[in-house]
Scaffold this motif. Structure first.
Motif, PDB file in Angstrom:
ATOM      1  N   TRP A   1     -39.782  -2.273  30.996  1.00 37.96           N
ATOM      2  CA  TRP A   1     -39.095  -0.834  30.562  1.00 37.96           C
ATOM      3  C   TRP A   1     -38.081  -0.292  31.579  1.00 37.96           C
ATOM      4  CZ3 TRP A   1     -39.882   2.063  35.112  1.00 37.96           C
ATOM      5  CH2 TRP A   1     -40.774   1.750  35.924  1.00 37.96           C
TER       6      TRP A   1
ATOM      7  N   SER B   1     -37.353   5.815  20.987  1.00 39.79           N
ATOM      8  CA  SER B   1     -36.847   5.843  22.287  1.00 39.79           C
ATOM      9  C   SER B   1     -36.187   4.639  22.717  1.00 39.79           C
ATOM     10  CB  SER B   1     -37.303   6.672  23.376  1.00 39.79           C
ATOM     11  OG  SER B   1     -38.678   6.338  23.742  1.00 39.79           O
ATOM     12  N   SER B   2     -37.091   3.596  22.445  1.00 39.92           N
ATOM     13  CA  SER B   2     -37.013   2.132  23.132  1.00 39.92           C
ATOM     14  C   SER B   2     -36.263   1.241  21.992  1.00 39.92           C
ATOM     15  CB  SER B   2     -38.249   1.566  23.251  1.00 39.92           C
ATOM     16  OG  SER B   2     -39.041   2.188  24.308  1.00 39.92           O
TER      17      SER B   2
ATOM     18  N   LYS C   1     -43.041   1.116  26.165  1.00 43.34           N
ATOM     19  CA  LYS C   1     -41.109   1.607  26.278  1.00 43.34           C
ATOM     20  C   LYS C   1     -40.922   0.078  26.582  1.00 43.34           C
ATOM     21  CE  LYS C   1     -41.761   5.722  26.424  1.00 43.34           C
ATOM     22  NZ  LYS C   1     -41.246   6.597  25.642  1.00 43.34           N
TER      23      LYS C   1
ATOM     24  N   HIS D   1     -34.133  -0.183  30.352  1.00 44.71           N
ATOM     25  CA  HIS D   1     -33.526   1.020  29.499  1.00 44.71           C
ATOM     26  C   HIS D   1     -32.521   1.565  30.252  1.00 44.71           C
ATOM     27  CE1 HIS D   1     -36.516   0.707  26.362  1.00 44.71           C
ATOM     28  NE2 HIS D   1     -37.753   0.761  27.020  1.00 44.71           N
TER      29      HIS D   1
ATOM     30  N   PRO E   1     -38.255  -2.687  25.340  1.00 42.60           N
ATOM     31  CA  PRO E   1     -36.937  -2.693  24.553  1.00 42.60           C
ATOM     32  C   PRO E   1     -37.146  -3.314  23.346  1.00 42.60           C
ATOM     33  CG  PRO E   1     -36.801  -3.125  27.043  1.00 42.60           C
ATOM     34  CD  PRO E   1     -38.245  -3.255  26.629  1.00 42.60           C
TER      35      PRO E   1
ATOM     36  N   GLU F   1     -43.677   0.906  21.255  1.00 45.97           N
ATOM     37  CA  GLU F   1     -42.877   1.878  21.932  1.00 45.97           C
ATOM     38  C   GLU F   1     -43.922   2.577  22.846  1.00 45.97           C
ATOM     39  OE1 GLU F   1     -40.053   4.936  22.488  1.00 45.97           O
ATOM     40  OE2 GLU F   1     -40.187   3.214  21.066  1.00 45.97           O
TER      41      GLU F   1
ATOM     42  N   ARG G   1     -28.962   1.843  28.269  1.00 47.08           N
ATOM     43  CA  ARG G   1     -28.528   2.972  27.279  1.00 47.08           C
ATOM     44  C   ARG G   1     -27.064   2.983  27.824  1.00 47.08           C
ATOM     45  NH1 ARG G   1     -33.453   5.343  29.609  1.00 47.08           N
ATOM     46  NH2 ARG G   1     -34.914   5.613  27.822  1.00 47.08           N
TER      47      ARG G   1
END
Length: 806
Positions: free
Chosen positions: A370, A120-121, A100, A373, A102, A97, A377
């Motif tokens: 990163w 968040s990742s 970042k 993302h 994935p 994390e 999403r």
């Protein structure tokens, strides 16, 4: 792509799904053209240190793990797939994390990983299982299993599931006989396995629910074969790890398992890929060699394996299902979708770069993880099976489940058969359905604390026990239960009653004290017989009205008493028959007035006897009271008071027709309601007061010298009268329905008959059978003898007195 997991043969199934997805993508000319997708596999063993080293190696490179440095320019991973437990995702997320990086998790949905602040990742591929507790309880209700045990993993997911299933069980009337929390993953080896297995074996529940992030409970059961109980049903959330089954374990043990597996479609070419897998096809894969040697029991010496050491032409398809399942599991399915999600994100990133003409030099080929993302999403695509895959964590769908049972056929073949399904999107009550071809019938076994209460019974809970433990008690009279396991019986309407079995309500029959029934007919005939007897006695008295017996003690009062008694007998007929407004108003009124007239006549006769005796003394003042007017005046005054009481009763709260549906279970009784019980007892009390006065005066005058002295007969008659009405009060209060009317009619007839018999039968005896006594000469002779006897007695008393003085 890097795949981090703890190596066990049962987890290697998921590695094969990863290999299958990568190979399928590399063969697809439309997805990542001119680019070969690769993967790395990291074994984290069981320790946190190993997990941290794997994370740093992933970030720095394969050769040397240096924090905050990338030691390799090529061959770096763009995403991580962690599996199969959420605990592993939490551990590696603490490092990944920071960059970042994935991370895809292929294990069951975990609400903790949905925290976008700390994770968040992290992307979860599994659907939400928040309705799993509802699905399991619905299954229990479907098979009428109300007594179950529960084993859960001691973590946040287990606590959430425990809260949900307890709430749902309480709503559906299902109980837990025990609940055990199992430490997750590496900590479970410190747990006392034997004690848990003893609880599983000793419990009275035939259904055990397993929920957690691993299958350690199943591993224990295999290890502790002596504790196995094949009669119990195991309900779990993932397919049984058949590879962990020892060879000595009977196949029949699996037939008692019901597995909730997320609904999904079969990947078309996956089984073909599995059939083609051989160690020779992937010589670099040391995990596959170990896996193959375990499944086919081939010798593996110093990590060297030769094909001739195993059976020729071996294939995974040759293995029985209890050892290897060719179909794709739910976790393998999530890995397959995770690989495709990364590939599609990378594909879109390359398309964007191509359109923006960024690929001008070699440095521009460097891809930063990163940057995926923004694409992941919003990723949404359909996989090769036609299922829609959504990467937006806010739009993760709710899971629907296939309910699977392992079946062992007589010919030795095995299969996982779909016995039902749970659809989370359909209305409640229709969400669980059963496949009639599944082979798992509703009557397979029972799992209850107490046997069901059939119709006609209600449940009576045991104190300090679960609500599923109860006694069955019959419904009380007037209540029914027409279903099984009713908590409370249903009260029948007032116009219905319960049958003997207490299973249905039947209409009540309307009844009353009728002339047609034996009791009513007997009372009516008795009343008429006594009325005729009174008329006959009256006729005898009229015929012999000038004789001394009739003339004694006021002839007029005798006729008045006979008239009132005849009316008393007739008044009882008002109580028999169907009540109406008129009969209800006249019943108690006429009964009270006629009896008051009879009792007051007796009182007048008694007082007349006393006054007549006193009037014979010289100079007595009682002479003026002896005659016709005084007794009649007394009777009128007594009757007037009773008329006033009855008038007030009729004005304030008069009697009225009423129904009684409670005294007798099978009947609605028509009766007269007194209106005011106080007024009713005032009327009775006034008559009792007159009767008590008559009894007292008659008792005092019983020994007065007279030829035809009625005082003795009046005393006995009033004793009978008072005894009848004193016993009437408690009897009247203790009876119900038409028997209350019968008691009052009987009291009227018996008390009236007592007065008639005690006062007039002796006189009729003298008139009809001893006429010589009813002459003036006999009376004079008897009076002389009486006077002489009195004179002799007095002389004897004087002689005794003189002898005492001397």
């Amino acid at each position: 792509i890097s795949y981090i997991y703890m190596f066990q043969e049962k987890h290697y199934y998921q590695v094969l799904a990863l290999v299958f997805a990568v190979e399928e993508i590399n063969k697809d000319p439309n997805l990542l053209p001119n680019i070969t997708l690769g993967f790395n596999i990291f074994d984290t063993h069981t320790s946190d240190v190993s997990t941290l080293e794997s994370s740093l190696t992933l970030l720095s490179g394969q050769r040397l793990a240096v924090p905050n440095y990338q030691c390799e320019k090529q061959g770096k991973s763009l995403a991580v797939i962690a599996g199969p437990y959420s605990e592993l995702s939490v551990k590696i997320a603490s490092v990944l994390e920071l960059y970042k990086f994935p991370q895809m998790t292929c294990g069951p949905y975990d609400p903790i990983l949905n925290d976008r602040v700390h994770f968040s990742s992290v992307y979860q591929l599994a659907p939400k299982d928040s309705k799993l507790a509802l699905a399991m309880v619905q299954l229990l209700v479907h098979f009428h299993w109300t007594w179950a045990g529960l084993l859960i993993t001691d973590n946040a997911r287990g606590e959430t599931f425990l809260w949900d299933i307890r709430e749902e069980m309480a709503r559906k009337g299902v109980c837990l006989t025990f609940m055990l929390k199992i430490p997750p993953n590496e900590n479970y080896s410190l747990f006392p396995h034997s004690e848990v297995m003893e609880i599983l074996h000793a419990t009275s529940a035939n259904v055990i629910i397993f929920y957690g992030s691993n299958n350690v409970v199943f591993d224990w059961e295999f290890e502790k074969e002596d504790y196995l109980d094949y009669s119990k049903v195991c309900i779990t959330t993932s397919q049984w790890d058949f590879s962990m089954r020892p060879n000595t374990l009977l196949v029949e043990s699996f037939s008692k398992s019901l597995i909730f597996s997320s609904k999904r479609k079969e990947i078309p070419t996956f089984k073909s890929f599995m059939r083609a897998i051989k160690p020779a096809k992937y010589p670099e894969d040391i995990f596959l060699k170990t896996f193959w040697s375990i499944l086919f029991q081939c010798p593996l010496k110093e990590k060297q394996w030769k094909e001739e050491d195993c059976l020729l032409n071996t294939s995974l398809e040759m293995l029985p299902m209890r050892d290897f399942d060719m179909s794709m599991s739910s976790r393998s399915y999530n890995i397959y979708n995770a690989v495709y999600a990364v590939a599609w994100a990378l594909h879109q990133m390359l398309l964007i770069r191509s359109e923006m003409e960024y690929m001008r030099n070699e440095d521009s080929l460097v891809l930063y993880p990163w940057k995926l993302h923004s694409l992941l999403r919003n990723m949404q695509f359909n996989n090769s099976a036609g299922d829609q895959v959504i990467m937006d964590q806010k739009r993760i769908p709710m899971a629907s489940y296939d309910i699977i049972n392992f079946v062992n056929f007589h010919n030795g073949t095995e299969a996982l058969m779909n016995v039902g399904e749970f659809i989370s999107q359909v209305p409640f009550g229709e969400d669980v359905s059963r496949n009639s071809q599944g082979g798992f019938s509703e009557g397979t076994l029972r799992s209850v604390c107490s046997e069901s209460c059939g119709p006609g019974y209600q449940k009576s809970a045991h104190e300090q026990h679960a609500i599923c433990c109860f006694d069955c008690i019959p419904c009380p009279e007037g209540e029914i239960s027409n279903q099984t396991d009713m908590d409370q019986c249903i009260t029948c309407p007032e116009d219905e009653y319960s049958n003997k079995e207490r299973t249905r309500c039947l209409p009540k029959m309307v009844t009353f004290l009728a002339y047609e029934e034996p009791l009513g007919m007997a009372l009516a005939c008795t009343a008429l017989a006594f009325f005729l007897l009174t008329v006959v006695i009256t006729g005898v008295f009229v015929k012999h009205q000038d004789t001394p017996v009739v003339k004694a003690n006021n002839r007029t009062l005798s006729f008045l008493l006979l008239l009132s008694l005849s009316q008393c007998f007739l008044s009882s007929l008002l109580f028999i028959g169907k009540p109406s407004s008129a009969t209800c108003l006249l019943q108690q009124t006429i009964f009270g007035i006629t009896f008051t007239m009879a009792v007051s006549s007796i009182l007048a006769k008694t007082i007349t006897v006393v006054l007549a005796f006193k009037a014979t003394r010289p100079g007595s003042r009682s002479r003026k009271w002896v005659g016709f007017r005084a007794p009649i005046s007394l009777i009128l005054i007594c009757c007037l008071i009773q008329v006033i009481l009855c008038g007030i009763w009729l004005l304030v709260s008069p009697p009225f027709p009423d129904t009684d549906s409670h005294s007798e279970a099978e009947h609605i009784i028509l009766k007269c309601n007194e209106g005011s019980p106080i007024a009713f007892y005032f009327v009775l009390g006034y008559m009792g007061l007159l009767a008590l006065g008559s009894f007292t005066v008659a008792f005092l005058a019983r020994n007065l010298p007279d030829t035809f002295n009625e005082a003795k007969f009046i005393t006995f008659s009033m004793l009978v009268f008072c005894s009848v009405w004193v016993s009437f009060l408690p009897t009247y209060q203790s009876t119900k329905g038409k028997m209350m009317v019968a008691v009052e009619v009987f009291s009227i007839l018996s008390s009236s008959a007592g007065l008639l018999s005690c006062i007039f039968i002796p006189k009729c005896y003298v008139i009809l059978l001893r006429p010589q006594w009813n002459t003036q000469e006999w009376i004079n002779q008897k009076s002389f003898n009486t006077s002489l006897h009195i004179y002799t007695v007095q002389n004897e008393e004087l002689n005794k007195m003189f002898r005492a003085i001397l």
